[in-house]
Design an enzyme around this catalytic site. Structure first.
Site, PDB file in Angstrom:
ATOM      1  CG  ASP A  11      49.776  39.193  26.620  1.00  0.00           C
ATOM      2  OD1 ASP A  11      50.907  39.071  27.468  1.00  0.00           O
ATOM      3  OD2 ASP A  11      48.936  38.837  26.998  1.00  0.00           O
ATOM      4  CB  SER A  12      49.232  35.285  28.834  1.00  0.00           C
ATOM      5  OG  SER A  12      48.934  37.170  29.669  1.00  0.00           O
ATOM      6  CB  CYS A  74      53.638  38.043  29.076  1.00  0.00           C
ATOM      7  SG  CYS A  74      52.969  36.919  30.160  1.00  0.00           S
ATOM      8  CD  GLU A 159      42.385  39.587  29.442  1.00  0.00           C
ATOM      9  OE1 GLU A 159      42.178  39.011  28.944  1.00  0.00           O
ATOM     10  OE2 GLU A 159      43.546  39.982  29.161  1.00  0.00           O
ATOM     11  CB  CYS A 193      51.209  43.717  33.865  1.00  0.00           C
ATOM     12  SG  CYS A 193      49.441  42.844  33.302  1.00  0.00           S
ATOM     13  CG  HIS A 195      46.320  42.590  30.524  1.00  0.00           C
ATOM     14  ND1 HIS A 195      46.866  41.751  30.611  1.00  0.00           N
ATOM     15  CD2 HIS A 195      44.919  43.158  30.052  1.00  0.00           C
ATOM     16  CE1 HIS A 195      46.169  40.927  29.390  1.00  0.00           C
ATOM     17  NE2 HIS A 195      45.124  41.044  30.185  1.00  0.00           N
TER      18      HIS A 195
END
Length: 275
Positions: A11-12, A74, A159, A193, A195
């Site tokens: 994942d990024s 991702c 984040e 996504c 996240h």
């Protein structure tokens, strides 16, 4: 000679940990390596070329670690880089290995989750611009109607650990309202996504109660379980000692503090200085 041949999960940043968590629940015996390219995150607003370059570097790194199978956990990397890597790079790099994404397995089932055939997608700018979900879902469910909405603020909020702050409420409501204005008949919304599961509780607060909210973790885990059953030539090459390792391109101490929120358990990562 490599003695460990784990499944690589990429994942990024941190979001793919929500996918890895579900995969390990379904397939606990396999070995896994997770890599977060946190030093270059987020990917969502980057160009196709940059995301492809970064993702290919990560895939090569996983192959160097002995991984016969890599999961791009991702959405942005899956949408913008996966097909090119599969078709252009993999035959020359390691034709016996496989690289899979999370767009296709989600697309294969999301249409069955919508009673009225009206689906909404909340995602990063990069995933929306790629049109990957629209193209893939239409292959399996050509009659469904799909609307997308980019949510460029959501990943930074997660984040930076701001998902529970009052200011986050404004941006959650804003993008949900924008999506539903495009189609008042939407009955199923995909959080495209990795996240976004950390925002799921708040998203549901601002989503009408009759709209189903879908996350990807279990979908991807179920798809991988099925894939390995159908491809014993890959499954047999993966070591099964229940081992788990974490790597990041950022400082490991920073990664460890944030990663536990996504993975649901303590994480002890090693920094990778160059992919």
């Amino acid at each position: 000679m490599q003695t460990s041949h784990p499944i690589g999960v990429f994942d990024s940043g941190y979001g793919g940990l929500t996918i890895l968590r579900q995969i390990r629940t379904s397939l606990p015996d396999y070995d896994y390596i997770y890599l977060g390219d946190n030093a270059r995150a987020p990917y969502g607003s980057r160009s196709f070329e940059t995301i492809y370059e970064y993702t290919l570097e990560a895939v090569k790194w996983f192959f160097d670690q002995g991984c016969p199978l890599v999961i791009l956990a991702c959405n942005t990397a899956s949408a913008k880089a996966l097909r090119t890597i599969q078709q252009k790079d993999l035959p020359g790099l390691a034709p016996q290995n496989r690289v899979l994404g999370i767009v296709r397995p989600t697309s294969e089932v999301i249409g069955d989750m919508s009673e009225g055939g009206n689906i909404g997608i909340l995602a990063t700018q990069g995933t929306v611009e790629s049109q990957s979900y629209i193209l893939e879902i239409k292959k399996f469910f050509p009659e469904v109607k799909i609307e997308q909405q980019a949510c460029p603020i959501w990943v930074p909020l997660v984040e930076y650990g701001e998902q529970d702050s009052p200011g986050t409420n404004y941006f959650i409501k804003k993008y949900i309202d924008l999506l539903l204005k495009k189609d008042a008949q939407i009955d199923t919304v995909l959080l495209a996504c990795t996240h976004y599961p950390l925002l799921e509780t708040k998203i549901k607060e601002y989503m009408p109660v009759d709209i189903q909210v879908v996350t990807q973790g279990k979908i991807v885990a179920d798809s991988l379980f099925d894939y390995l059953n159908r491809h014993p030539e890959i499954s047999e090459r993966i070591t099964q000692e229940g081992a788990l390792s974490f790597y990041t391109t950022e400082q490991a101490t920073t990664f460890n503090q944030q990663a536990a929120r996504f993975f649901g358990a303590e994480v002890n990562a090693t920094q990778v200085h160059k992919l």
